[in-house]
Design a protein around this motif. Structure first.
Motif, PDB file in Angstrom:
ATOM      1  N   ASP A   1      25.941  58.770  49.045  1.00 43.26           N
ATOM      2  CA  ASP A   1      25.596  60.054  49.515  1.00 43.26           C
ATOM      3  C   ASP A   1      26.473  61.026  49.388  1.00 43.26           C
ATOM      4  OD1 ASP A   1      22.771  59.068  49.893  1.00 43.26           O
ATOM      5  OD2 ASP A   1      23.237  58.693  51.929  1.00 43.26           O
TER       6      ASP A   1
ATOM      7  N   GLY B   1      20.798  67.158  46.722  1.00 45.30           N
ATOM      8  CA  GLY B   1      19.464  67.057  46.193  1.00 45.30           C
ATOM      9  C   GLY B   1      18.911  65.688  46.050  1.00 45.30           C
ATOM     10  N   GLU B   2      17.834  65.606  45.647  1.00 49.58           N
ATOM     11  CA  GLU B   2      17.130  64.150  45.378  1.00 49.58           C
ATOM     12  C   GLU B   2      17.625  63.221  44.435  1.00 49.58           C
ATOM     13  OE1 GLU B   2      12.925  64.510  45.160  1.00 49.58           O
ATOM     14  OE2 GLU B   2      12.912  65.674  47.013  1.00 49.58           O
ATOM     15  N   ASP B   3      18.243  63.835  43.228  1.00 48.73           N
ATOM     16  CA  ASP B   3      18.710  62.925  42.151  1.00 48.73           C
ATOM     17  C   ASP B   3      20.223  62.843  42.077  1.00 48.73           C
ATOM     18  OD1 ASP B   3      16.134  63.324  41.000  1.00 48.73           O
ATOM     19  OD2 ASP B   3      16.379  65.129  40.219  1.00 48.73           O
TER      20      ASP B   3
END
Length: 314
Positions: A141, A147-149
């Motif tokens: 992470d 962001g998500e991607d």
């Protein structure tokens, strides 16, 4: 989270720095003592608290294999090794099996981001068991872009590097397409502002991309690319991609052609083209250039000693 990082070069060093900025404790080891936190792999393992996580970021092939073998003998059951280099996916499977005999986990991670990763984050493609990947998510992470991607658990051991291999094959094809388009624009006497033409495509077009942004940046620094030689190496992953395509009977004409174009770039004087020139001269009398750069007579020029073709070929 505490993590060991082996290999503190351009990628490994920046990844270690991004992790530190994200609040992780990184113990780094490198053969260069000026950037290393410890003096040996043994020292690194002793500095880490069990269960340990050790990220290997060294060149693929023999260096990675040797490092994993050393870690197998130094680590303990419950520890996990992460290979973030550009290893072949079949090597990953062998490493996982070898480490597994000692109860040591293994996760392969394809990493993309280059020198921009410290600032922008790294795209990560992981392969391995859910248990091991899940344990490392705080690290992933932090390394990935916001962001998500930017992160995927692609599958079992080997899936991360297989995905990265295909990613790099696609990259080969995209770069080759941009390069061929640039050469054609430069050859034209109609388009007189090639750098700005590419820049105009950065927004509102279907080929807008980071690669296009980098192309525009390169042309801004050197509009004619006069400072560069038309020579391109390959990291090996393009070859692996083509070989995997053969193994799976999947046609990859664009990626394969892009790989072969890199091979061709390394030939100052193509041996194959010498034979093509010789054959054109033999059957068509076409002029040929000598090794000294002079143009010679064609095979059907006056005085040329040319054997007539077989009757069946007339």
């Amino acid at each position: 989270m505490q993590i060991g990082m082996i290999g503190l070069g351009r990628m490994g060093g920046n990844m270690a720095e991004r992790l530190r900025r994200g609040g992780h404790e990184v113990v780094g080891y490198d053969r260069d003592p000026s950037v290393s936190d410890v003096g040996s792999l043994k020292d690194l393992v002793e500095r880490l608290q069990a269960p340990r996580a050790v990220w290997v970021m060294v060149p693929a092939g023999a260096p990675t294999r040797a490092t994993v073998e050393q870690l197998r003998d130094l680590l303990s059951e419950g520890d996990v090794v992460i290979d973030g280099g550009n290893s072949h996916y079949l090597d990953d499977q062998r490493h996982a099996a070898d480490l597994g005999t000692r109860g040591i986990g293994f996760v392969d991670v394809g990493v993309s981001g280059g020198v921009w990763g410290l600032q922008n984050g790294y795209a990560l493609m992981a392969g391995g068991e859910d248990e091991h990947v899940g344990r490392l998510m705080p690290v992933f992470d932090t390394l990935k872009p916001e962001g998500e991607d930017g992160f995927v658990h692609a599958g079992s051991v080997g899936a991360g590097h297989f995905a990265k291999m295909v990613h790099n094959g696609i990259e080969y094809g995209m770069m080759q397409a941009f390069a061929e388009g640039w050469e054609l624009l430069e050859a034209s006497d109609v388009v007189t502002n090639v750098p700005e033409t590419f820049a105009s495509w950065r927004h509102g077009t279907v080929i807008q991309s980071w690669l296009l942004d980098l192309l525009v940046r390169a042309l801004k620094d050197d509009p004619d690319l006069a400072e560069l030689k038309g020579y391109a190496e390959d990291s090996g992953e393009g070859r692996w991609t083509v070989q995997a395509a053969v193994d799976h009977a999947v046609p990859l004409p664009a990626i394969t052609a892009a790989l072969y174009a890199r091979f061709a770039s390394r030939q100052a004087d193509s041996p194959a083209m010498k034979m093509v020139a010789a054959l054109r001269n033999q059957f068509g009398g076409h002029a040929v250039a000598s090794a000294e750069g002079q143009t010679g007579k064609g095979a059907d020029s006056p005085g040329a000693d040319v054997a007539p073709p077989p009757e069946a070929d007339r």
